[in-house]
Design an enzyme around this catalytic site. Sequence first.
Site, PDB file in Angstrom:
ATOM      1  N   THR A 136       0.826  -1.234  -0.085  1.00 61.56           N
ATOM      2  CA  THR A 136      -0.094   0.060   0.038  1.00 61.56           C
ATOM      3  C   THR A 136       0.794   1.350  -0.087  1.00 61.56           C
ATOM      4  O   THR A 136       2.060   1.202   0.454  1.00 61.56           O
ATOM      5  CB  THR A 136      -0.887   0.149   1.442  1.00 61.56           C
ATOM      6  OG1 THR A 136      -0.167  -0.050   2.063  1.00 61.56           O
ATOM      7  CG2 THR A 136      -1.682  -1.201   1.336  1.00 61.56           C
ATOM      8  N   GLU A 142      -5.848  -3.320  -0.918  1.00 56.80           N
ATOM      9  CA  GLU A 142      -6.319  -4.299  -0.342  1.00 56.80           C
ATOM     10  C   GLU A 142      -7.715  -5.073  -0.805  1.00 56.80           C
ATOM     11  O   GLU A 142      -7.989  -6.131  -0.126  1.00 56.80           O
ATOM     12  CB  GLU A 142      -6.816  -3.713   1.122  1.00 56.80           C
ATOM     13  CG  GLU A 142      -5.516  -3.237   1.960  1.00 56.80           C
ATOM     14  CD  GLU A 142      -5.355  -1.727   1.890  1.00 56.80           C
ATOM     15  OE1 GLU A 142      -5.518  -1.425   0.804  1.00 56.80           O
ATOM     16  OE2 GLU A 142      -4.754  -1.280   2.585  1.00 56.80           O
ATOM     17  N   LYS A 146     -14.337  18.012  10.674  1.00 60.53           N
ATOM     18  CA  LYS A 146     -15.290  18.256  11.871  1.00 60.53           C
ATOM     19  C   LYS A 146     -15.553  19.414  12.327  1.00 60.53           C
ATOM     20  O   LYS A 146     -14.702  19.982  13.185  1.00 60.53           O
ATOM     21  CB  LYS A 146     -14.706  17.221  13.091  1.00 60.53           C
ATOM     22  CG  LYS A 146     -14.612  15.567  12.472  1.00 60.53           C
ATOM     23  CD  LYS A 146     -13.802  15.000  13.496  1.00 60.53           C
ATOM     24  CE  LYS A 146     -13.429  13.726  12.891  1.00 60.53           C
ATOM     25  NZ  LYS A 146     -12.177  13.692  12.441  1.00 60.53           N
ATOM     26  N   TRP A 187     -19.891  16.829  10.264  1.00 66.67           N
ATOM     27  CA  TRP A 187     -18.845  16.444   9.292  1.00 66.67           C
ATOM     28  C   TRP A 187     -19.209  17.218   7.869  1.00 66.67           C
ATOM     29  O   TRP A 187     -20.216  17.237   7.504  1.00 66.67           O
ATOM     30  CB  TRP A 187     -18.913  14.924   9.092  1.00 66.67           C
ATOM     31  CG  TRP A 187     -18.196  14.230   9.966  1.00 66.67           C
ATOM     32  CD1 TRP A 187     -17.885  14.557  11.259  1.00 66.67           C
ATOM     33  CD2 TRP A 187     -18.208  12.790   9.910  1.00 66.67           C
ATOM     34  NE1 TRP A 187     -17.333  13.564  12.000  1.00 66.67           N
ATOM     35  CE2 TRP A 187     -17.430  12.361  11.416  1.00 66.67           C
ATOM     36  CE3 TRP A 187     -18.334  11.573   8.986  1.00 66.67           C
ATOM     37  CZ2 TRP A 187     -16.998  10.892  11.642  1.00 66.67           C
ATOM     38  CZ3 TRP A 187     -17.953  10.276   9.459  1.00 66.67           C
ATOM     39  CH2 TRP A 187     -17.534  10.083  10.715  1.00 66.67           C
TER      40      TRP A 187
HETATM   41  P1  AMP Z   1      -4.916   2.432  -3.111  1.00 65.02           P
HETATM   42  O1  AMP Z   1      -4.760   1.275  -2.140  1.00 65.02           O
HETATM   43  O2  AMP Z   1      -3.748   3.135  -3.247  1.00 65.02           O
HETATM   44  O3  AMP Z   1      -5.692   2.079  -4.348  1.00 65.02           O
HETATM   45  O4  AMP Z   1      -5.849   3.597  -2.354  1.00 65.02           O
HETATM   46  C1  AMP Z   1      -7.322   3.171  -1.978  1.00 65.02           C
HETATM   47  C2  AMP Z   1      -8.121   4.428  -1.646  1.00 65.02           C
HETATM   48  O5  AMP Z   1      -8.126   5.228  -2.799  1.00 65.02           O
HETATM   49  C3  AMP Z   1      -9.586   4.087  -1.406  1.00 65.02           C
HETATM   50  O6  AMP Z   1      -9.576   3.780   0.048  1.00 65.02           O
HETATM   51  C4  AMP Z   1     -10.012   5.726  -1.346  1.00 65.02           C
HETATM   52  O7  AMP Z   1      -9.911   6.571  -0.238  1.00 65.02           O
HETATM   53  C5  AMP Z   1      -9.319   6.044  -2.716  1.00 65.02           C
HETATM   54  N1  AMP Z   1     -10.285   5.940  -3.738  1.00 65.02           N
HETATM   55  C6  AMP Z   1      -9.954   4.862  -4.654  1.00 65.02           C
HETATM   56  N2  AMP Z   1     -10.887   4.906  -5.797  1.00 65.02           N
HETATM   57  C7  AMP Z   1     -11.657   6.178  -5.382  1.00 65.02           C
HETATM   58  C8  AMP Z   1     -12.658   6.757  -5.929  1.00 65.02           C
HETATM   59  N3  AMP Z   1     -13.250   6.225  -7.167  1.00 65.02           N
HETATM   60  N4  AMP Z   1     -13.076   8.004  -5.479  1.00 65.02           N
HETATM   61  C9  AMP Z   1     -12.544   8.372  -4.144  1.00 65.02           C
HETATM   62  N5  AMP Z   1     -11.615   7.857  -3.817  1.00 65.02           N
HETATM   63  C10 AMP Z   1     -11.054   6.789  -4.290  1.00 65.02           C
END
Ligand code: AMP
Length: 546
Positions: free
Chosen positions: A185, A334, A443, A448
Site C-alpha cells: 500500500t 487491499e 469536523k 462532518w
Molecule cells: P490505493 O490502495 O492506493 O488504491 O488507495 C485506495 C484508496 O483510494 C481508497 O481507500 C479511497 O480512499 C481512494 N479511492 C479509490 N477509488 C476512489 C474513487 N473512485 N473515489 C474516491 N476515492 C477513491
Amino acid sequence: MFGLMQQRPLLISSLIDYAATWHGDREIVSRDPEGAFHRTTWASVAARAKRVANALEAIGVEPGERVATLAWNGYRHLELYYGVSGAGRVLHTVNPRLFPDQVRYIVHHAENGIVFFDPVFAPLVEQLAPHLPLVRGWVALCDRTAMPAVKVDNLLCYEDLLAAASPDYDWPLLDENAAASLCYTSGTTGNPKGVLYSHRSTVLHAFCTCAADCLGLSARDTILVVVPLFHANGWGVPYAAAMCGASLVLPGPKLDPESIHMLIEQEGVTQAGGIPTIWLNYLAWLENNPSRLDRSRLRLKHVFSGGTAAPRATIEKFRDLLGVFLLHAWGMTETSPIVTIASPLEKHADATREQLVTLQLKQGREMYGVELKLVGPDGQDLPHDGKAVGELKVRGNWVISGYFKGEGGQVVDKDGWFGTGDVATINPDGYVQLTDRLKDVIKSGGEWISSIEIENLAVSHPDIFEAAVIAIEHPVWAERPLLIVQLKPGHEPGKQDILDFLSDKIAKWWMPDDVVFVDSLPHTATGKLLKTELRERFHGHLAVHG
Ligand code: AMP
C-alpha cells in the site's frame, strides 16, 4: 450431500494458457520509454512466460519466493506477471515512483532476492543496491545491446536469460490459495504494508472485472492500460484481458495527453483505464487542440477511472467531446482492487443526461463476490438511505484477511469485515458515495464536512485545474475547511469569484473559510492528493489570515 462436480484450482497459469490457445493472435502493443513501438501477441507472451519460469529455476528462485519488478507497462512486465506467478513464485510489483527509501524498505521487507528492472531505473537500482543485502541478482529488462551501465553485483540480461531457457514448461498444479502476487500500500503515514494476493482471489477478481456491469470486457476490446502495472496489479486488467481475449495497449512511461490520444486513435482502443489526473490533463489538451480530435477515427466506448473521485467536469467532457461513458470505480490495494462500479440500472434507461452524471459521480454499486456495509462511530450498522454517513467496511473473496508478515495486526473483525478508512453514504439503490477519508473529514461544530464534495464542485469552476480541501484548526468550530486551488494557466479569478461560484451549490456552513492559490498541488506516488503535506504547510492558516 456434496455436489458431483469437478473442482479445478483457479490458477493464473490457466488464464495465460486460455489466452494463448483461444485468443493467441490478439495483440499486445507496448511503447518503450523512448516511444518506440513493440507488437506481440498473447501466444508469444505465453511462450515467453514459460521461458521466464525456466529462467527463474535456472537462477535459483525458490517456489514461494518473492520476485520484484521495477518496471513500466510493457510486454516484458506482462510476461513476468504470468511467468513468475504461473511458476509458483510471487510477483512483487514495486512502485518506482515512491521515495527511494520506501522502495528500499519494501524490497527488503519482501525479502526479494531477484529484482527485474527497466533500464530507465538504472540510477535508482545503483542507489539502492548497496542497501539491499538480500538481493542477489538484478535483471535488466532489455536485450544485450541495451544493457545499462549500472554498477551492481550480478547484473543479468533478461533477453539472454530467456534465450538460454527452454520453451518447454508444464505449469505446476498449485493450490489455488497459494500466494501469487504482492503489492504494498502507498500509505501516507507509517511504513507501506504488503497485500498478498492468491491465485484464487486473482482469478475470481478477473471474472468480476469482465462482467457486463463491471468493466464489461470482451474479446472485441482493445484496452489501454494507463494505470501502472505496479498499482494493485494494474487494477487486475492484465488478468481479465487474458480471461476474455482482449488486446492490451501498454503505454510505458509516456502518459502525456498527446501520446494517450495517439494510442487511442491509432490502436483502435475501446476501453481505457487510469486515474482522474490523467484524464484531466488529457481532456484539457483535447480542448486546447480541437483540430486533433476526429471522432470518426475513435472506437473508444468507456474510460474507467478510480483511485480518486472522478470530477463532474471530467465525466461531462468525456461525454460531450468524445461521446464516451466514464465508468467510475472504487477500490483499494487491499481489495484487489475493484469493489464498486457506477454502472446504470434498468431503471435508469430513461435517465436524463444530468441524472446520469449524478449517478456517475458516485463510486458505484458493489459487485457480486464482495460485500459492503456502512458503520457508525459506535460500530452500529447504518441504513442505506443515502443520508447516513459512516465508514465503509468490506469483505469478500478478493479482500485482504491480513497484511504480509502480520503487519498492522488483526485488520479484519471476527466476521471478516475490513475497515476501509473511507467515509461514505450508500443510497437505497446501493450506490456508494464517498465523502472522505476518515482522517481527512472536516469536523466542524460537531458535524462532518466532506472535503471530496467541495473539491469536486471547485473543479467544475472553469478556471480551476485542481483543488484540495483540508481541515484547519478553528477556535470556535474546532475545524473549518480551507480550499487550496491550482488554476488553469492564464486564468486569474479572485477568491470571491470562487466563493460566489460555490455559494449556491453547498450549505453555508460548508463554505471554505479561505481560498489560497498554489502553483501545483502535491500528490502521492499513486496520484492522490498529499493532504498530510498540505496540512503541515497551511497549519494555523486561519489564525494568521482568518
Ligand atoms: P490505493 O490502495 O492506493 O488504491 O488507495 C485506495 C484508496 O483510494 C481508497 O481507500 C479511497 O480512499 C481512494 N479511492 C479509490 N477509488 C476512489 C474513487 N473512485 N473515489 C474516491 N476515492 C477513491
